[in-house]
Structure formats: structure tokens, C-alpha cells
Design a protein around this motif. Sequence first.
Motif: not given
Length: 197
Positions: A105-112
Motif C-alpha cells: 500500500g505504501y509503495l502504490f501510494a508513492f506516485p499518488v
Amino acid sequence: MSDIASASFKPAFSPLKLNSRSHGIQLVAVTLGTLFLALSSYIEVPMVPVPITMQTFAVTLVGALYGWRLGGITITAWLVEGAFGLPVLAGGAAGAHHFVGATGGYLFAFPVVGMLVGWLAERGWNGNRVLRAFAVMLMGNALCLTIGAAWLAVLIGAEQAIVHGVLPFIVGAILKSALGAATLRAVAPSAKRVDQV
């Protein structure tokens, strides 16, 4: 009329002026940005289930300095490197399995997060106004914790996700936000600095 409309869409803050540079310069910027993100991943405090790293500092700073488009591209490129096996994630980790585990979840949040910070920085929430810069960095960190904890809640439950995926990171998020705002202040064009909030 069209000149006025197009001017309103131009970034108000772009210390690196990457949007107006050649594709070659932008490619170099993306490469250097992914290197910066990778190096930030090696600065960590091991914790379970998610380590504390300087990644959110780097993600928000890349977003603010590169702008929302190029920042998002740079952060995504770094994550793709990690997914394909380059040791660029937390502590030198690599592999696609990290995107479905506790850190997913943290990794997918980074671009956002990077795109949100970049978009707001382009519109005045930047080093020209240090309190706004701090606020936008804090918003980015909070968004990352929210998305990361939501993903973690699916794996370990909501209460445990908050206890292990949010609370230990709050002080770090505040400190990294302050450091990010100070960095933006340092690179803000001195002629355009404004001391008001």
C-alpha cells in the motif's frame, strides 16, 4: 484570451524548470531522481511490519521539485525498477512480491503522493511560502500513511494496521515534512520568496 488561459496552467514554482527542458534533460532528471529515491530507501530504521525510511521525504521532494507529471513518472520508474529486481526499495529490497505484501500500500501510494505534492507546489504550496510547503509535505506523508494503512488493514486488521502502520510513523512524518519544507525553502528562487503564509 488564449494567452491568459494558457498562462494559468503554467507552474507557479518550478526551480528546476524541467517542464521547459528538452526530453534528454528530462530523461537525465528521471534517472537522477530514481537514484535519489533508491538512496533514500537505504536510510532506514528496521520495524515490523514496515520499516521507517527516508522514502517519503524523497517522494515528496521529487514531486515538489519535478512537478506533478515528471515527479509521477520518476517515482513510477523507480518502483518499476524495484519490481523488476533492482535493489532500490527499502534496505535494498527488490522484487514484485513487495507490492503484494505489507509494504504494498505504501509503495502504490508513492506516485499518488508525489503527484499531489507536485501539483500543489506548482500552485504556490512551495518554498516561497514555507508554512504552506510544510503543510503540503505533511499532507503527502499523511496520504501515504492512509493508503498504506488501508492496504495493511486488509492483511492484519484495521486496529493492528493503525498500531503498526501509522502511529510509529507520525513523528517521523512531521520531521520529514519539516526537512522537506526547509529544502524547498533553500531552493526557492530568492527573488520570488514571500514570507507570508
